[in-house]
Enzyme design. Structure first.
Site, PDB file in Angstrom:
ATOM      1  CB  THR A 145      57.895  63.768  13.525  1.00 21.16           C
ATOM      2  OG1 THR A 145      58.402  65.015  13.992  1.00 21.16           O
ATOM      3  CG2 THR A 145      56.968  63.170  14.564  1.00 21.16           C
ATOM      4  N   PRO A 147      56.132  57.783  13.931  1.00 21.55           N
ATOM      5  CG  PRO A 147      54.759  56.232  12.834  1.00 21.55           C
ATOM      6  CD  PRO A 147      56.078  56.952  12.706  1.00 21.55           C
ATOM      7  CB  ALA A 149      60.880  59.039  16.795  1.00 22.76           C
ATOM      8  CD  GLN A 357      33.653  84.361  25.326  1.00 16.28           C
ATOM      9  OE1 GLN A 357      33.875  83.327  24.713  1.00 16.28           O
ATOM     10  NE2 GLN A 357      32.549  84.551  26.027  1.00 16.28           N
ATOM     11  CD  GLU A 384      60.248  74.672  13.592  1.00 16.72           C
ATOM     12  OE1 GLU A 384      61.394  74.869  14.005  1.00 16.72           O
ATOM     13  OE2 GLU A 384      59.909  74.846  12.412  1.00 16.72           O
TER      14      GLU A 384
HETATM   15  C1  LIG Z   1      51.218  71.257  12.421  1.00 21.85           C
HETATM   16  C2  LIG Z   1      52.420  70.400  12.674  1.00 21.85           C
HETATM   17  C3  LIG Z   1      53.488  70.462  11.792  1.00 21.85           C
HETATM   18  C4  LIG Z   1      54.597  69.640  11.988  1.00 21.85           C
HETATM   19  N1  LIG Z   1      55.607  69.674  11.057  1.00 21.85           N
HETATM   20  C5  LIG Z   1      56.619  68.784  11.166  1.00 21.85           C
HETATM   21  C6  LIG Z   1      57.607  68.684  10.119  1.00 21.85           C
HETATM   22  O1  LIG Z   1      57.584  69.431   9.141  1.00 21.85           O
HETATM   23  N2  LIG Z   1      58.564  67.727  10.213  1.00 21.85           N
HETATM   24  C7  LIG Z   1      58.615  66.877  11.278  1.00 21.85           C
HETATM   25  O2  LIG Z   1      59.509  66.042  11.285  1.00 21.85           O
HETATM   26  N3  LIG Z   1      57.713  66.956  12.294  1.00 21.85           N
HETATM   27  C8  LIG Z   1      56.710  67.873  12.256  1.00 21.85           C
HETATM   28  N4  LIG Z   1      55.753  67.943  13.246  1.00 21.85           N
HETATM   29  C9  LIG Z   1      55.839  67.025  14.364  1.00 21.85           C
HETATM   30  C10 LIG Z   1      56.200  67.726  15.676  1.00 21.85           C
HETATM   31  O3  LIG Z   1      57.545  68.093  15.669  1.00 21.85           O
HETATM   32  C11 LIG Z   1      55.841  66.759  16.813  1.00 21.85           C
HETATM   33  O4  LIG Z   1      54.429  66.682  16.838  1.00 21.85           O
HETATM   34  C12 LIG Z   1      56.358  67.209  18.148  1.00 21.85           C
HETATM   35  O5  LIG Z   1      57.759  67.111  18.198  1.00 21.85           O
HETATM   36  C13 LIG Z   1      55.754  66.397  19.291  1.00 21.85           C
HETATM   37  O6  LIG Z   1      55.795  65.030  19.045  1.00 21.85           O
HETATM   38  P1  LIG Z   1      54.455  64.151  19.195  1.00 21.85           P
HETATM   39  O7  LIG Z   1      53.366  64.839  18.489  1.00 21.85           O
HETATM   40  O8  LIG Z   1      54.764  62.774  18.830  1.00 21.85           O
HETATM   41  O9  LIG Z   1      54.088  64.230  20.752  1.00 21.85           O
HETATM   42  P2  LIG Z   1      54.676  63.337  21.922  1.00 21.85           P
HETATM   43  O10 LIG Z   1      56.157  63.418  21.936  1.00 21.85           O
HETATM   44  O11 LIG Z   1      54.037  62.011  21.897  1.00 21.85           O
HETATM   45  O12 LIG Z   1      54.149  64.134  23.197  1.00 21.85           O
HETATM   46  C14 LIG Z   1      52.808  64.024  23.680  1.00 21.85           C
HETATM   47  C15 LIG Z   1      52.678  64.954  24.880  1.00 21.85           C
HETATM   48  O13 LIG Z   1      53.621  64.563  25.902  1.00 21.85           O
HETATM   49  C16 LIG Z   1      54.460  65.657  26.219  1.00 21.85           C
HETATM   50  N5  LIG Z   1      55.805  65.172  26.505  1.00 21.85           N
HETATM   51  C17 LIG Z   1      56.529  64.242  25.818  1.00 21.85           C
HETATM   52  N6  LIG Z   1      57.742  64.083  26.374  1.00 21.85           N
HETATM   53  C18 LIG Z   1      57.796  64.947  27.419  1.00 21.85           C
HETATM   54  C19 LIG Z   1      58.786  65.298  28.384  1.00 21.85           C
HETATM   55  N7  LIG Z   1      60.001  64.709  28.397  1.00 21.85           N
HETATM   56  N8  LIG Z   1      58.485  66.243  29.308  1.00 21.85           N
HETATM   57  C20 LIG Z   1      57.276  66.837  29.327  1.00 21.85           C
HETATM   58  N9  LIG Z   1      56.298  66.573  28.433  1.00 21.85           N
HETATM   59  C21 LIG Z   1      56.558  65.647  27.493  1.00 21.85           C
HETATM   60  C22 LIG Z   1      54.455  66.556  24.986  1.00 21.85           C
HETATM   61  O14 LIG Z   1      54.811  67.879  25.311  1.00 21.85           O
HETATM   62  C23 LIG Z   1      53.008  66.402  24.526  1.00 21.85           C
HETATM   63  O15 LIG Z   1      52.199  67.264  25.271  1.00 21.85           O
HETATM   64  C24 LIG Z   1      54.655  68.765  13.098  1.00 21.85           C
HETATM   65  C25 LIG Z   1      53.584  68.730  14.002  1.00 21.85           C
HETATM   66  C26 LIG Z   1      52.473  69.529  13.797  1.00 21.85           C
HETATM   67  C27 LIG Z   1      51.324  69.468  14.761  1.00 21.85           C
END
Ligand SMILES: Cc1cc2nc3c(=O)[nH]c(=O)nc-3n(C[C@H](O)[C@H](O)[C@H](O)COP(=O)(O)OP(=O)(O)OC[C@H]3O[C@@H](n4cnc5c(N)ncnc54)[C@H](O)[C@@H]3O)c2cc1C
Length: 400
Positions: A145, A147, A149, A357, A384
């Protein structure tokens, strides 16, 4: 003093989970007992200390390895236990009934890193990296991941350019779980610039903390708490030998997608374990806590919450075991894993809110684990692949 009326995690669960499940053999139930005993005797007594110190439980990872509960599906010749995926999900579920952090290590090392190395890595990588991870109980990480992507992982901009017999890696990653405590990081980077999936490759970076070119910018403060490590990382002019490429150049995106099937099963198991923990705590509390002269479980308003948790728990468990059994039978489980992950994590979140709750003010305090279960459950709906993305996966496969 903690848990004034609650019973410690080591006492009997209120749920009848030992009665056998479709897809599980008796040896799986025996194995579950083994993991449960480990979780209750080794994890339960120390979880609050680690959480209070905001400390990642490296010692517990070591103990998991010593107990034969780490490289669950990894072949014995590479230091693993050579078990099946049903054992993998049982390990994660039983650990999460007590604490998610060590289960997250088992899940990530067994799926995104372990599976990928085992199936696509070179024999040298299997003999060195895979064997080191599971004989020395090392921690692993995946840096995918960025910022810009997140859900759209193919928008990643990190590059790995060939320079003689080295790759030079430059990029900015966020949410690299376990990053600064990891002994091996998989960095996902573009090795070409057409913008397609076929540019993306996985490059292994052993001992990242000792290398020039790797900067752990910060540990992202997150809802789950301070014991888990979630790094923002910068790779600048990081040089690694070309033989650190995992599998074929340009196939990395496909490898990650395949391993995510297993990773999502791991998250389904995490969620199932968290929900079991919620049910154990709230059923026990509702039995002991008296108001208006009787146990609060005599109120239908309370008992229906417990019944809903139980129903969701059974469904989450069956979806998870059934997908794991299909994986053991050699089937591809992309849709099954997305269904199990999405259903189980939504159920865990809902169950955790209700568990808080049922415990009333005590549920809102840190004296009981349910507030932590609620924080842990929220993450399972996001990582994931968010549950929105997983629903898209389920929908797409309707037309296979
Ligand atoms: C605790 C934790 C551990 C993690 N560990 C790892 C790791 O080890 N390695 C790693 O690389 N990443 C990791 N991640 C990152 C994680 O994979 C991403 O947070 C996730 O893929 C979502 O990306 P984003 O947070 O940028 O949200 P965004 O992609 O910005 O999405 C924001 C919102 O928009 C929604 N959205 C976006 N596109 C669509 C669509 N096409 N249709 C419907 N809804 C959509 C999403 O569901 C979400 O609700 C971790 C995240 C967390 C919270």
């Amino acid at each position: 003093m903690k848990r004034d009326t609650a019973i410690s995690a080591s006492e009997t669960t209120y749920d009848s989970i030992m009665t056998g499940h479709i897809g599980l053999e008796s040896e799986h139930e025996e194995y579950r007992e083994r993991v449960r005993e480990f979780a209750e005797t080794e994890v339960a007594p120390v979880v609050d200390d680690y959480e209070e110190r905001d400390e990642f439980p490296l010692d517990l990872v070591d103990e998991l390895g010593e107990a034969g509960l780490y490289g669950v599906t990894i072949p014995e010749r590479y230091g693993g236990e050579g078990r099946d995926y049903r054992s993998f999900v049982l390990t994660i579920e039983e650990l999460c009934r007590i604490w998610k952090v060590p289960a997250g290590v088992v899940s990530l090392s067994g799926s995104l890193v372990g599976h990928t190395l085992q199936k696509f890595g070179s024999e040298r990588q299997r003999e060195e990296w895979l064997t080191d991870v599971f004989t020395q109980n090392q921690v692993t990480a995946v840096s995918l991941t960025e910022p810009q992507a997140g859900s759209d992982a193919n928008a990643l901009e990190t590059t790995a350019e060939r320079d003689g017999d080295e790759f030079v890696i430059d990029g900015h990653k966020v949410w690299t779980s376990h990053g600064e405590v990891a002994d091996l990081i998989f960095v996902v980077a573009r090795t070409d610039d057409t913008g397609s999936h076929d540019d993306v490759s996985i490059i292994g970076v052993p001992n990242p903390g000792e290398r020039d070119g790797v900067e752990f910018v910060r540990d992202i403060p997150c809802m789950e708490g301070g014991a888990v490590v979630e790094n923002e990382v910068k790779y600048e002019n990081l040089r690694v030998p070309v033989e650190n490429l995992v599998g074929e150049e340009g196939r990395g995106f496909r490898y990650i997608m395949e391993a995510l099937d297993i990773g999502r099963l791991g998250v389904a198991a995490q969620s199932t374990g968290i929900l079991q923990g919620c049910l154990d705590e709230s059923a026990r509390f509702a039995d002991e806590r008296e108001q208006f002269g009787e146990p609060i479980r005599n109120n239908q308003g309370v008992s229906f919450k417990l019944a809903d948790m139980k129903m969701d728990l059974e469904a989450a468990r069956l979806l998870t075991y059934s997908a794991a059994a299909k994986l053991d039978a050699g089937e591809r489980v992309t849709q099954d894993a997305a269904i199990a992950k999405t259903f189980a994590s939504d159920a865990a979140m809902e169950g955790a809110v209700e568990a808080v709750q049922v415990l009333g003010s005590r549920g809102y305090s840190k004296d009981y684990p349910v507030e932590r279960f609620m924080r842990e459950a929220k993450g399972t709906q996001i990582y994931e692949g968010t549950n929105e993305i997983n629903r898209s996966v389920v929908a797409r496969h309707l037309y296979d």
